[in-house]
Design a protein around this motif. Sequence first.
Motif, short mmCIF file in Angstrom:
data_model
loop_
_atom_site.label_atom_id
_atom_site.label_comp_id
_atom_site.label_asym_id
_atom_site.label_seq_id
_atom_site.Cartn_x
_atom_site.Cartn_y
_atom_site.Cartn_z
N GLN A 1 18.53 67.68 16.02
CA GLN A 1 18.69 67.61 14.92
C GLN A 1 19.83 68.64 14.41
N HIS A 2 19.30 69.35 14.43
CA HIS A 2 20.72 70.71 13.91
C HIS A 2 22.49 69.87 14.37
N ALA A 3 22.47 69.43 15.69
CA ALA A 3 24.05 68.97 16.13
C ALA A 3 24.21 67.41 15.32
N ALA A 4 23.18 66.69 15.39
CA ALA A 4 22.91 65.84 14.45
C ALA A 4 23.69 65.52 13.10
N HIS A 5 22.81 66.90 12.31
CA HIS A 5 22.69 67.43 10.81
C HIS A 5 24.46 67.49 10.88
N GLU A 6 24.73 68.37 11.51
CA GLU A 6 26.03 69.44 11.35
C GLU A 6 26.89 68.10 11.14
N LYS A 7 26.95 67.06 12.82
CA LYS A 7 27.72 66.08 12.55
C LYS A 7 28.07 65.12 10.98
N MET B 1 33.77 74.28 8.22
CA MET B 1 33.06 75.46 7.67
C MET B 1 31.91 74.80 6.72
N SER B 2 31.46 73.77 6.25
CA SER B 2 30.87 73.25 5.21
C SER B 2 28.80 72.58 6.34
N CYS B 3 29.83 72.40 7.38
CA CYS B 3 28.79 72.10 8.90
C CYS B 3 27.56 73.55 8.60
N LYS B 4 27.93 74.45 8.25
CA LYS B 4 27.20 75.72 8.29
C LYS B 4 25.57 75.20 7.34
N ALA B 5 26.07 74.70 6.96
CA ALA B 5 24.15 73.83 5.80
C ALA B 5 23.61 73.26 6.28
N ALA B 6 24.09 73.09 7.32
CA ALA B 6 22.56 71.74 8.30
C ALA B 6 21.43 72.54 8.62
N VAL B 7 20.58 71.47 8.57
CA VAL B 7 18.70 71.89 9.25
C VAL B 7 18.63 73.49 10.72
N LYS B 8 18.59 74.08 11.08
CA LYS B 8 18.05 74.45 11.79
C LYS B 8 17.46 74.22 13.17
N HIS C 1 31.74 70.66 16.71
CA HIS C 1 31.95 72.37 17.61
C HIS C 1 32.05 71.22 19.13
N GLY C 2 31.82 69.44 19.73
CA GLY C 2 31.89 69.21 20.69
C GLY C 2 30.38 69.15 21.51
N ARG C 3 28.81 70.48 21.03
CA ARG C 3 27.76 70.22 21.25
C ARG C 3 27.56 68.39 21.20
N LEU D 1 27.09 66.30 8.23
CA LEU D 1 27.28 67.02 7.10
C LEU D 1 28.73 66.92 7.12
N TYR D 2 29.50 67.21 8.10
CA TYR D 2 31.48 67.01 8.47
C TYR D 2 31.45 65.64 8.07
N GLU D 3 31.53 64.73 8.44
CA GLU D 3 31.81 63.41 8.05
C GLU D 3 31.75 63.52 6.29
N ARG D 4 30.70 63.51 5.85
CA ARG D 4 30.11 63.08 4.57
C ARG D 4 31.28 64.48 3.93
N THR D 5 31.60 65.61 4.15
CA THR D 5 32.67 66.00 3.58
C THR D 5 34.00 65.87 3.82
#
Length: 660
Positions: A496-502, A604-611, A639-641, A504-508
């Motif tokens: 869930q964290h990696a998916a949410h990061e992705k 950098m914005s994807c740091k706000a993703a759900v942990k 980050h490639g994960r 947020l990244y694409e949205r930003t």
Amino acid sequence: MAQITVLDQNTIDKIAAGEVIERPASVVKELLENAIDAQATAITVEIRDGGISLIRVTDNGCGIPKEEVPVAFLRHSTSKIKSVEDLFTVASLGFRGEALSSIAAVSQVELITKTPRQLSGVRYQIQGGKERSLEEVGAPEGTTFVVRNLFYNTPARQKFLKTAQTEGSHVAALVEKIAMSHPDISVRFIQNNQNKLHTSGNHNLKDIIYTVFGREIAANLLPARGGQEIMQVQGFVGKPVIARSNRNFENYYINGRYIRSTLVAKAIEEAYKPFMMQHKYPFVLLHLTVEPEYLDVNVHPTKMELRFREPERIYGIIFQAVSEALSKKELIPQVELNRPAGEPKKQGFHGREEPRPEPFEVKRQRELSCKTPPVCQVVAERGPSWNTGAEERDGGGKVCGGPREAMPSGSFRQQGPVLPEFSGSAPYGAAAPDSPEPSGAVPPGASGGQTEEKQLDLFEEKLLEPKSRLRHKLIGQLFDTYWLVEFSDHLYIIDQHAAHEKILYERTVASLKNREYTSQMVNPPIILTLRSEEQVLLEKYMGYFTGIGFEIEHFGGREYAVRAIPDNLFSIARKELLMEILDNLSDDIFKGNPDMIYEKVASMSCKAAVKGNSRLFPGEADHLIDELLELENPYACPHGRPTIISMSRRELEKKFKRIV
């Protein structure tokens, strides 16, 4: 002050040789390139003691006329160019005319050559740059170079050579690279009277990849094609699961020339960035065909470096070709549990893993349970790529041979594409592939403990296709971090964290490119102290920074004050973030490319993703999957994960001994 004098010719020759000949591999490189330029279709390279005591290169090319043999060993004598204008359209691998003179200056050379028009061949001997003999001999068409006792007359250079084993490994690596640059040429490599490599010259690039790198690499390739009028790209790129920790598996050739280029490497690695872990490097084997007027190959004596006339355009073509190749497949890693925990991997030649032998009890039980033991035994030993006729698969997963029937050559009784047998010589043990289209399916016998995971390649259905969404069965959350989804005989595990990061990244990135942003004032402002080069970069790209929500003004001297930043970066606003962006902008490759700024801010914005360790409701998980469906590349976080991994139903049944 010391007196200025002109060096004698012997010293000049040895200094020039030092620029071209560094070690035995340098000699092999020059002789191989000459053989290729001579239109050879078969080349044999033989070395002893790492190439220090003997190097023999034999080809079936056009040969050298008798009257031109002594001239070939003079400095700057060449048949490749005639004038300075020819340097801008060089199509051959060699052109400087320094190779043979440099080799002859530091070794004992014997040349045997014959052209198709001559009745007999020529034997020429030269040692330390001095001619010894020239005579007629019987010889086949082509050329043979024998180089003995490298650096025999320069002991200081000889002391810097490594051991024979190390020097031999450099020669082997070079021969492999040149063999991959010309799949239309049969290349044979013999080291200390042992055959180490033999390619067929059948124009099939994937055959050579299999021969050199092995089954695992060949089974995880994707075709790459693209280009414009100035350059064409074709070859193969590896799936992210076969990434390495160094750049040794990045192979690219420009007009048949093996080179090293920061620009090409950067384009490849940036294309892989959304798909791969940080500090990992891909496997690629690309052939780039560039119009000669866009290249400057006369940069370095060894011709390992070159310059491009339009680097930004070349970069874009390579980046697009690799990106498109990776975007065509559903790159979800599939986990396999074939090897017991803690069992070490067996390493073969070049560090490749060797398959574990099947336990005798399991093999014997399968043989006895088959309906027709003789045929099934052959299947067990040879694998389903051998023509065995019809097969039956019983409920226990055992394969039994039925009556033989006529089958076309190269066809198989197996679900999914496989790598067909290769009829040529394969010195590393197994047959090489001949399939024009690579796939993610592992060839017969490849999975026996060889890898822990492979890239999932679903040809019928894909997890993240909109039409498949209604058939997803959400099982639940594991460890408050992973969501389990059942679909099409596979268990999918979503981080869930990696998916949410992705997401947020694409949205930003999209919002920045569409100018959909708001700014947040910073009090006190962030003060940046910049060097002169960084000041120039900041002033040049100030419009891009302002356009995405930054407010930066000159504060006097070398200082700049950052008074506002994009609101989604407010919680992580740091001086280091801006300095990192400026450092990346200093790379010539990215000059004029604002997308790099957007991507850095978005990462950098994807740091706000759900942990992880955060409980989500099923509705929230469903919404997360819905958003993943909308992404172009949902398979890895910024980050490639990996965001998703998979385990097949068959794999689970094997672990529970439902099938053997």
